[in-house]
Design an enzyme around this catalytic site. Structure first.
Site: not given
Length: 459
Positions: A118, A177, A313-314, A120, A89-90, A307, A128-130, A320
């Protein structure tokens, strides 16, 4: 690396532009939640460095102001990089440094690219990016869970609890079941669903605990080179104060940067929540199936025609949509798992894709839980189908077992099924039990509570 053309009004610089050209992959961008978290870290880092006397207050305050604009979403159009980029991700950390530095320079009266601030030396000081990127992912996830997902799950749990209370008097046939079982209250079924939603909140609290420990302070490889020993603790304190969620410096920077274990753990909890929502949504749409050729024990709110060819139709469309969200979250978890395998020596190099997937999962689950609660659960109504079927249920025979024994009760149930009779009718024919005794034994409400005077266990 030579000159690079950048749009005249862009707050980012040459490094970001190179990454734009290097990664024309998907069009997917880091979401608002991540950019906000990144802004919070940059702002708090400036405050931390000022408190340590490492950054001039004039420059530091300009960074704080510019970062606030990032936090508020005012500069989102300047975060232009694809998710599929350098694995640390740097590029995105650099993007943030350039945007904040240029905006801070403007606030100080300088031009774009003047480097009065600046990217940086000032914005990225002690970082750091890390360690910034994994910390940003954790913080973004924490905020999204706290502000969106937990409230969404609480909303769903509350609506399910209301339905449980409303439906408590309604006794219906239970099912195990996929077959008829002993009676259960419709309210008890909904109490189970509400419990799943409540336990989902607990699972998210556990995920938050894992995410609260962050990598910030480890810099490049976990050693903390080029950062003040107190930088991370102070910065984390500032982040916690402003954001409303607590983060703390890890006790072991090497594991925090070399792995994504906490993200994998959190993603697993999200998957579990998704599976819980699948159970709830799937049960509800099946209980509502019909209205005439299905179970039809509840009626769902009619939110849209179902539909283009069948008038009237519902369909259970809200449920869903939940099931489809679950599929996406399970897939996202697989991606986060694979990203977790991308830790090589001192750094994981699949952080952007992990960020995208875990934040998408949180967002989808939050929206889905709220939508399910508001557009479906709140409007569910019970029908008379469940209670009407109880007297016809063959598993009422379970209640006869304490009085006549298991084998005799099983024989009555089998013959009742074969002859199309009820358990009560068959028991009057085959046993000497009086009507009063049968009323006591075959009381469906009594069978919805624990008690050894009723039936024995079943399976």
């Amino acid at each position: 690396m030579g000159e690079m053309e950048v749009p005249a009004d862009a707050l980012y610089g040459a490094s970001t532009m190179r990454a734009v050209l290097n990664f024309p992959i998907s069009g997917l961008r880091f979401p608002r939640t991540f950019i906000r978290a990144l802004g919070l870290i940059k702002q708090s880092a400036a405050r931390g460095n000022m408190s340590l006397g490492l950054v001039d207050e004039r420059i530091g305050n300009a960074i704080v102001a510019a970062a606030q604009e990032v936090i508020d979403g005012q500069l989102d159009r300047h975060f232009v990089l694809d998710i599929f980029q350098t694995g640390s991700g740097t590029s995105t950390n650099t993007n943030a440094n350039e945007v904040i530095a240029n905006r801070a320079s403007q606030l100080l009266g300088g031009d774009l690219g003047s480097r009065l601030v600046h990217p940086n030396d000032h914005v990225n000081m002690g970082q750091s990016s890390n360690d910034v990127i994994p910390t940003s992912i954790h913080l973004a996830a924490l905020l999204a869970i706290n502000e969106d997902l937990i409230p969404g799950l609480d909303n769903l749990a509350t609506e399910l609890e209301k339905k449980s209370e409303e439906f408590w008097p309604i006794v219906k046939t239970g099912r195990t079941h996929l077959q008829d079982a002993t009676p259960v209250r419709l309210g008890q079924e909904f109490l189970g669903y509400a419990g799943q939603a409540r336990y989902s909140i607990q699972r998210m609290r556990r995920a938050q605990e894992a995410l609260a420990e962050v990598a910030l302070g480890g810099t490049a490889v976990g050693t903390g080179v080029n950062t003040h020993p107190e930088f991370s603790a102070r910065t984390c304190a500032f982040v916690s104060e402003v954001s409303g969620v607590e983060i703390r410096e890890t006790e072991n920077h090497f594991q925090a940067q070399a792995s994504l274990d906490a993200l994998v753990e959190a993603s697993g909890e999200l998957k579990t929540v998704a599976i819980s929502l699948h159970k709830i949504a799937n049960d509800i749409r099946f209980i509502a199936s019909g209205p005439r050729a299905g179970l039809g024990e509840i009626a769902l709110p009619e939110v849209q025609p179902g539909s283009s060819i069948m008038p009237g139709k519902i369909n259970p469309v809200i449920a869903e949509s939940v099931v489809q969200v679950v599929a996406q979250v399970v897939g996202n978890d697989a991606s986060v798992t694979l990203a977790g395998q991308g830790g090589y020596f001192e750094l994981n190099t699949m952080m952007p894709v992990a960020a995208h997937n875990i934040l998408e999962s949180i967002s989808l689950l939050a929206a889905s839980a709220n939508n399910f609660a508001d557009q479906c659960v709140e409007g569910i109504e019970a029908t008379t189908v469940g209670p009407d079927m109880v007297e016809k249920g063959l598993m009422l025979g379970t209640a006869l077992a304490p009085a006549i024994g298991y084998d005799a009760a099983a024989s009555i149930a089998k013959e009742a099924a074969a002859r199309g009779m009820t358990i009560r009718e068959m028991a009057k024919e085959k046993t000497e039990l009086s009507d009063e005794e049968l009323d006591t034994l075959l009381n469906p409400e009594g069978m919805t509570e624990p008690g050894v005077s009723m039936a024995g266990g079943g399976g």
